[in-house]
Motif scaffolding. Structure first.
Motif, PDB file in Angstrom:
ATOM      1  N   ALA A 102       0.822  -1.342  -0.228  1.00 40.74           N
ATOM      2  CA  ALA A 102       0.527   0.143   0.368  1.00 40.74           C
ATOM      3  C   ALA A 102       0.855   1.005   0.133  1.00 40.74           C
ATOM      4  O   ALA A 102       0.616   2.237  -0.846  1.00 40.74           O
ATOM      5  CB  ALA A 102      -0.559  -0.246   0.879  1.00 40.74           C
ATOM      6  N   ASP A 103       1.827   1.137   0.699  1.00 38.50           N
ATOM      7  CA  ASP A 103       2.954   2.938   0.867  1.00 38.50           C
ATOM      8  C   ASP A 103       3.782   2.684  -0.509  1.00 38.50           C
ATOM      9  O   ASP A 103       3.929   3.884  -1.337  1.00 38.50           O
ATOM     10  CB  ASP A 103       3.987   2.114   2.487  1.00 38.50           C
ATOM     11  CG  ASP A 103       3.279   2.483   3.630  1.00 38.50           C
ATOM     12  OD1 ASP A 103       2.059   3.416   3.596  1.00 38.50           O
ATOM     13  OD2 ASP A 103       3.642   1.350   4.743  1.00 38.50           O
ATOM     14  N   ARG A 104       4.344   1.568  -0.817  1.00 41.84           N
ATOM     15  CA  ARG A 104       4.633   1.426  -1.911  1.00 41.84           C
ATOM     16  C   ARG A 104       3.717   2.328  -3.422  1.00 41.84           C
ATOM     17  O   ARG A 104       3.722   2.658  -4.225  1.00 41.84           O
ATOM     18  CB  ARG A 104       5.127   0.386  -2.602  1.00 41.84           C
ATOM     19  CG  ARG A 104       6.250  -0.047  -3.941  1.00 41.84           C
ATOM     20  CD  ARG A 104       6.375  -1.324  -3.951  1.00 41.84           C
ATOM     21  NE  ARG A 104       7.126  -1.992  -2.965  1.00 41.84           N
ATOM     22  CZ  ARG A 104       7.133  -3.220  -2.588  1.00 41.84           C
ATOM     23  NH1 ARG A 104       5.911  -3.654  -2.961  1.00 41.84           N
ATOM     24  NH2 ARG A 104       7.581  -3.799  -1.372  1.00 41.84           N
ATOM     25  N   HIS A 105       3.072   1.816  -3.041  1.00 38.94           N
ATOM     26  CA  HIS A 105       1.686   2.098  -4.491  1.00 38.94           C
ATOM     27  C   HIS A 105       1.590   3.705  -4.366  1.00 38.94           C
ATOM     28  O   HIS A 105       1.450   4.635  -5.003  1.00 38.94           O
ATOM     29  CB  HIS A 105      -0.059   1.173  -4.533  1.00 38.94           C
ATOM     30  CG  HIS A 105      -0.770   1.817  -4.799  1.00 38.94           C
ATOM     31  ND1 HIS A 105      -1.740   2.540  -4.553  1.00 38.94           N
ATOM     32  CD2 HIS A 105      -0.579   2.704  -6.468  1.00 38.94           C
ATOM     33  CE1 HIS A 105      -2.291   3.234  -5.796  1.00 38.94           C
ATOM     34  NE2 HIS A 105      -2.641   2.700  -6.473  1.00 38.94           N
ATOM     35  N   ALA A 106       1.467   4.020  -2.465  1.00 36.55           N
ATOM     36  CA  ALA A 106       1.284   5.328  -2.705  1.00 36.55           C
ATOM     37  C   ALA A 106       2.820   6.375  -3.104  1.00 36.55           C
ATOM     38  O   ALA A 106       2.281   7.164  -3.959  1.00 36.55           O
ATOM     39  CB  ALA A 106       1.137   6.076  -1.266  1.00 36.55           C
ATOM     40  N   MET A 107       3.667   6.109  -3.221  1.00 37.79           N
ATOM     41  CA  MET A 107       4.956   6.445  -3.868  1.00 37.79           C
ATOM     42  C   MET A 107       5.201   6.323  -5.336  1.00 37.79           C
ATOM     43  O   MET A 107       5.648   7.281  -5.519  1.00 37.79           O
ATOM     44  CB  MET A 107       5.948   5.413  -2.730  1.00 37.79           C
ATOM     45  CG  MET A 107       7.439   6.646  -3.149  1.00 37.79           C
ATOM     46  SD  MET A 107       8.992   6.090  -2.325  1.00 37.79           S
ATOM     47  CE  MET A 107       8.847   5.895  -1.580  1.00 37.79           C
ATOM     48  N   ARG A 108       4.631   5.552  -5.904  1.00 37.22           N
ATOM     49  CA  ARG A 108       4.540   5.192  -7.030  1.00 37.22           C
ATOM     50  C   ARG A 108       3.750   6.269  -7.738  1.00 37.22           C
ATOM     51  O   ARG A 108       4.156   6.868  -8.666  1.00 37.22           O
ATOM     52  CB  ARG A 108       4.160   3.662  -7.210  1.00 37.22           C
ATOM     53  CG  ARG A 108       5.355   3.349  -7.503  1.00 37.22           C
ATOM     54  CD  ARG A 108       4.199   1.527  -7.573  1.00 37.22           C
ATOM     55  NE  ARG A 108       6.210   0.158  -7.747  1.00 37.22           N
ATOM     56  CZ  ARG A 108       5.593  -0.679  -8.113  1.00 37.22           C
ATOM     57  NH1 ARG A 108       4.024  -1.191  -8.068  1.00 37.22           N
ATOM     58  NH2 ARG A 108       6.572  -1.443  -8.141  1.00 37.22           N
ATOM     59  N   GLN A 109       2.634   6.562  -7.066  1.00 33.90           N
ATOM     60  CA  GLN A 109       1.488   7.582  -7.244  1.00 33.90           C
ATOM     61  C   GLN A 109       2.126   8.912  -7.540  1.00 33.90           C
ATOM     62  O   GLN A 109       1.701  10.034  -8.310  1.00 33.90           O
ATOM     63  CB  GLN A 109       0.094   7.071  -6.822  1.00 33.90           C
ATOM     64  CG  GLN A 109      -0.775   5.975  -6.771  1.00 33.90           C
ATOM     65  CD  GLN A 109      -1.105   5.988  -8.286  1.00 33.90           C
ATOM     66  OE1 GLN A 109      -1.742   7.132  -8.680  1.00 33.90           O
ATOM     67  NE2 GLN A 109      -0.793   4.660  -8.759  1.00 33.90           N
ATOM     68  N   GLN A 110       2.288   9.411  -6.228  1.00 34.39           N
ATOM     69  CA  GLN A 110       2.626  10.644  -6.488  1.00 34.39           C
ATOM     70  C   GLN A 110       4.704  10.787  -7.125  1.00 34.39           C
ATOM     71  O   GLN A 110       4.618  11.843  -7.389  1.00 34.39           O
ATOM     72  CB  GLN A 110       3.847  10.601  -4.903  1.00 34.39           C
ATOM     73  CG  GLN A 110       4.197  12.345  -4.262  1.00 34.39           C
ATOM     74  CD  GLN A 110       4.655  12.027  -3.022  1.00 34.39           C
ATOM     75  OE1 GLN A 110       3.852  11.392  -2.064  1.00 34.39           O
ATOM     76  NE2 GLN A 110       5.639  12.923  -2.615  1.00 34.39           N
ATOM     77  N   ASP A 111       5.464   9.795  -6.825  1.00 33.57           N
ATOM     78  CA  ASP A 111       6.661   9.824  -7.274  1.00 33.57           C
ATOM     79  C   ASP A 111       6.981   9.137  -8.558  1.00 33.57           C
ATOM     80  O   ASP A 111       7.844   9.938  -9.656  1.00 33.57           O
ATOM     81  CB  ASP A 111       7.723   9.235  -6.966  1.00 33.57           C
ATOM     82  CG  ASP A 111       8.174   9.746  -4.927  1.00 33.57           C
ATOM     83  OD1 ASP A 111       7.378  11.392  -5.383  1.00 33.57           O
ATOM     84  OD2 ASP A 111       8.850   9.352  -4.057  1.00 33.57           O
ATOM     85  N   SER A 112       6.444   8.268  -9.665  1.00 34.32           N
ATOM     86  CA  SER A 112       6.510   7.828 -10.780  1.00 34.32           C
ATOM     87  C   SER A 112       5.764   7.534 -11.786  1.00 34.32           C
ATOM     88  O   SER A 112       5.988   8.373 -13.159  1.00 34.32           O
ATOM     89  CB  SER A 112       6.645   5.867 -10.040  1.00 34.32           C
ATOM     90  OG  SER A 112       7.068   5.968  -9.858  1.00 34.32           O
TER      91      SER A 112
END
Length: 513
Positions: free
Chosen positions: A370-380
């Motif tokens: 879930a945290d990895r998904h949030a980081m991808r949405q924000q940064d990737s």
């Protein structure tokens, strides 16, 4: 000098303009074709003579060496790629403490235990120790099975005869064969884990006094693989329960196939569980072709997510979520960069975008999905949007058949699969998980070159599946196979074998290890 050809009379300026444009167009096509051929030649030379290892800073190196990652920040005008520097730890590694130890003591003679100064008696104050590694070659012994036979004395004296009762012997992996579970495990590990062809194993055994034909060894491997098929099917069932499956294929030459020449190519289709799986599985499936029907049959109605390269057979799978591999896209830009005289330009810019995506993955690696998904949405996602815009502009300026043009075209065609990974924190960014597992197959194939029959190819698929699943679970293959080939024959056909699967066993150590 040659005289200029006189223009034919009667040609209007419009026709002449058309002819000049046609000649110019043909000349440009000719020059572009020559340039493309030179680029292909340079790429072939680079692949043949230059180092082939790819450096992926965000994912870590694929080799078992100590490495240090050095991140280089982007410049003001153009983002730079991250680079990798390699460092090796100094000093000798300690010998494995789990190996058996044999202590050899050295002591002074009785007449040497006198002090050279005062002639007093010396007493022990400690021990100076050092260790050496002593490797013993293969040790072979013959197991002579003697089954006691019993008869009834009373029946012999008063009846027509006594029934002979013989002590039971454990069932063997190959009934009637001279091979024990340990022998079969040794041959299998040598060929399928260490990449030795059977003729070398034959010579190695001959040096310790065992004369065996390679045809006998091949027969053992085929028959034992058939006995291990329940484990293979159980691992396949486990794999189909994963939310994500990695898929790829590699070539395998089989000499004796129906309706095919010996020079034709067959394939080992590879499937692995995702990196975060608690039950890691690596499976290979031999098939005579490369059509979409083969993965469709193997996956057997699977409706999860499949990570593959851009090969169309994978994309034809229905009712699955398709992910594209960023490592494949990166590789095409890397080839274009290698062919670039200045080692820069557009290829370097494209690689810098991809390196940024991997940098996000490096930071998110230890996070929960879930945290990895949030980081991808924000940064990737911003990086992906900027990269896609850059690709659209580059595509309009590039020759379609140039290496850079092909790289851009491939990436744009695969874009909807490549960007899919940001939608779920459990999705991988690339297909390196399965490509790493294919590498031992390719290494072994250079030694043994081909399979003779379809039975041998099927056996190779089973053996590679077991060896690489053991590796994925940290299980020593020889000890595991010796245990399984001893235990499996004692069970009835069709019984549960889940407790024998590599991921359900504690890491098994080989004898003396």
């Amino acid at each position: 000098m040659q005289k200029e050809l006189e223009k034919p009379s009667g040609i209007t300026p419009e026709i002449q303009t058309y002819i000049d444009g046609l000649v110019q167009n043909i000349s440009q096509q000719y020059e572009a074709r020559i340039a493309a051929m030179w680029e292909q030649f340079r790429l072939a030379q680079a692949k043949k003579y230059l180092p082939q290892s790819e450096k992926f800073p965000a994912q870590g190196c694929l080799f078992n060496e100590a490495e240090t990652l050095v991140d280089i920040g982007p410049s003001d005008d153009e983002p730079e790629m991250e680079t990798v520097t390699y460092t090796r730890k100094r000093g000798r590694k300690p010998i494995n403490p789990d190996l058996p130890r044999e202590v050899i003591e050295y002591d002074l003679a009785d007449d040497e235990k006198t002090c050279p100064c005062c002639q007093g008696q010396l007493h022990a104050v400690g021990v100076e120790s050092s260790e050496q590694l002593d490797i013993i070659p293969k040790q072979v012994k013959v197991l002579r099975h003697e089954r006691k036979k019993y008869a009834c004395r009373h029946c012999e004296n008063h009846g027509e005869g006594s029934k002979i009762i013989t002590a039971a012997m454990p069932r063997q992996p190959l009934p009637g064969s001279i091979a024990t579970a340990g022998t079969l495990a040794t041959v299998a590990v040598s060929k399928y884990a260490d990449g030795l062809p059977l003729y070398r194993i034959e010579k190695e055994l001959a040096r310790v006094g065992v004369e065996l034909q390679r045809t006998t060894l091949a027969s053992w491997m085929i028959k034992t693989a058939e006995r291990l098929s329940p484990l293979y099917l159980a691992m396949q069932e486990s794999l189909l329960g994963e939310s994500v499956i990695h898929g790829d294929e590699t070539t395998l030459q089989v000499l004796k196939e129906p309706d095919k020449s010996a020079q034709s190519q067959s394939y080992l289709w590879a499937y692995t569980s995702p990196a975060q799986s608690t039950t890691p599985v690596v499976l290979f499936d031999y098939q005579p072709g490369r059509g979409h029907t083969y993965p469709k049959a193997f996956l057997n109605g699977y409706q999860g997510t499949v990570m593959t390269d851009g090969y169309s057979a994978w994309r034809m799978l229905e009712n699955v979520t398709h992910l594209g591999c960023w490592a494949h896209a990166r590789r095409k830009f890397k080839d274009a960069l290698d062919l670039s005289p200045k080692k820069g330009g557009q290829a370097k810019q494209a690689l810098s975008y991809i390196q940024k995506l991997y940098a996000v993955e490096k930071k998110a690696k230890s996070l929960l999905p879930a945290d990895r998904h949030a980081m991808r949405q924000q940064d990737s996602i911003p990086i992906l949007n900027a990269f896609h815009e850059w690709l659209d502009k580059a595509a309009a300026r590039l020759l379609p058949n140039s290496p850079m043009g092909k790289a851009v075209s491939y990436t744009l065609k695969q874009w909807r699969y490549l960007e899919k990974y940001v939608e779920d924190g459990g999705y991988p960014i690339d297909n390196n998980q399965v490509e790493r597992e294919i590498r031992p197959v390719a290494t072994g194939r250079k030694a043994w070159l081909f399979a003779d029959t379809q039975s041998g190819a099927n056996a190779s698929a089973v053996w590679f599946s077991i060896m690489l699943t053991c590796r994925a679970n940290g299980v020593e293959p020889y000890a595991y196979l010796r245990h399984v080939l001893t235990e499996l024959p004692q069970r009835e056909e069709g019984c549960d074998v889940s407790d024998l699967l590599p991921y359900n066993k504690a890491p098994i150590q080989s004898p003396g290890g």
